[in-house]
Structures are given as C-alpha cells and as structure tokens.
Design a protein around this motif. Sequence first.
Motif, PDB file in Angstrom:
ATOM      1  N   ARG A  50       0.832  -1.216   0.000  1.00 29.34           N
ATOM      2  CA  ARG A  50       0.000   0.000   0.000  1.00 29.34           C
ATOM      3  C   ARG A  50       0.865   1.265   0.000  1.00 29.34           C
ATOM      4  N   GLN A  51       1.973   1.241   0.719  1.00 29.09           N
ATOM      5  CA  GLN A  51       2.869   2.401   0.727  1.00 29.09           C
ATOM      6  C   GLN A  51       3.506   2.604  -0.646  1.00 29.09           C
ATOM      7  N   GLY A  59       1.339  12.213  -8.357  1.00 29.10           N
ATOM      8  CA  GLY A  59       1.614  12.880  -9.625  1.00 29.10           C
ATOM      9  C   GLY A  59       1.054  12.178 -10.848  1.00 29.10           C
ATOM     10  N   ARG A  60       0.373  11.058 -10.669  1.00 29.51           N
ATOM     11  CA  ARG A  60      -0.221  10.351 -11.815  1.00 29.51           C
ATOM     12  C   ARG A  60      -1.620  10.885 -12.072  1.00 29.51           C
ATOM     13  N   THR A  61      -2.004  10.902 -13.332  1.00 34.64           N
ATOM     14  CA  THR A  61      -3.362  11.335 -13.661  1.00 34.64           C
ATOM     15  C   THR A  61      -4.361  10.214 -13.405  1.00 34.64           C
ATOM     16  N   ARG A  62      -3.913   8.972 -13.542  1.00 37.01           N
ATOM     17  CA  ARG A  62      -4.783   7.819 -13.317  1.00 37.01           C
ATOM     18  C   ARG A  62      -4.158   6.950 -12.237  1.00 37.01           C
ATOM     19  N   ASP A  63      -4.841   6.824 -11.108  1.00 39.69           N
ATOM     20  CA  ASP A  63      -4.295   6.050  -9.993  1.00 39.69           C
ATOM     21  C   ASP A  63      -4.265   4.564 -10.310  1.00 39.69           C
ATOM     22  N   LEU A  64      -3.240   3.908  -9.787  1.00 40.30           N
ATOM     23  CA  LEU A  64      -3.111   2.464  -9.931  1.00 40.30           C
ATOM     24  C   LEU A  64      -3.700   1.778  -8.713  1.00 40.30           C
ATOM     25  N   SER A  65      -4.220   0.591  -8.918  1.00 33.88           N
ATOM     26  CA  SER A  65      -4.729  -0.179  -7.789  1.00 33.88           C
ATOM     27  C   SER A  65      -3.588  -0.976  -7.170  1.00 33.88           C
ATOM     28  N   VAL A  66      -3.814  -1.437  -5.958  1.00 34.87           N
ATOM     29  CA  VAL A  66      -2.824  -2.264  -5.269  1.00 34.87           C
ATOM     30  C   VAL A  66      -2.589  -3.544  -6.070  1.00 34.87           C
TER      31      VAL A  66
END
Length: 116
Positions: A50-51, A59-66
């Motif tokens: 998670r960290q 700074g990403r426009t599209r968040d990534l999932s775990v």
Amino acid sequence: MMTARRELTDFERGMHNIPPWTAQWSPALNDRDRRRLQRVVNSNGQATLRQITAEINVGRTRDLSVRTVRRNLAFLGYSSRRPTRVPLLTERHRLQRLSWAREHIGWSLDEWKTLA
C-alpha cells in the motif's frame, strides 16, 4: 441443379464483435513507469504494498490499484518474504566460534576436504 448455400458467420465475413473499450485499452504501466516502480522498491525495501502504491500514484493522472502494482512487481521479479527468525549469537557462541577458527587457521585444502 441447385446447390445448398449456407450463410456466412460474422467472423467469416470479418465482422468481429469487439467491445469498443478493448480497442482503447492500454497497459497501466509502461516501461518508464516500471523503472520508477523499481526505484521506489529499491529505495525502501521495507515498504508495504500500500505504501508503494501510494508513492507511485503521486503525480499520476490515473491512480493504480494495489492489485496492479502487485502484478507488476511480480512481473519485475519481486516477491514478498518474511525474514527467518533465528536466535542471536551470545558472547559464549562468539568465543566458541573464534576458538574453532583459530584451531583450524593452518589447515590445508586436503584437511578441509575430509570434513565433507
């Protein structure tokens, strides 16, 4: 003479039923992102998944999932592991090791081969 004709399927006619979103699909991480992921992991080997994900998403426009980060870490050859718990050496153990090493300091290669 009449020949039986069958109707062609959509596939045979070249018309595929491809959902429109699959044509626009692109991988979540490109090579540059994967290199960044490696840098993040190498800079802090004790970080949780998670960290790591939170740091990658800055700074990403599209968040990534775990799950995406876990999958890409596996692709890069990383895996999770827990350290083996072993008892620490006591002062007595250290002295015994030192005396054993001093006893065997002058051994030849042939003498070492007899141990195995």
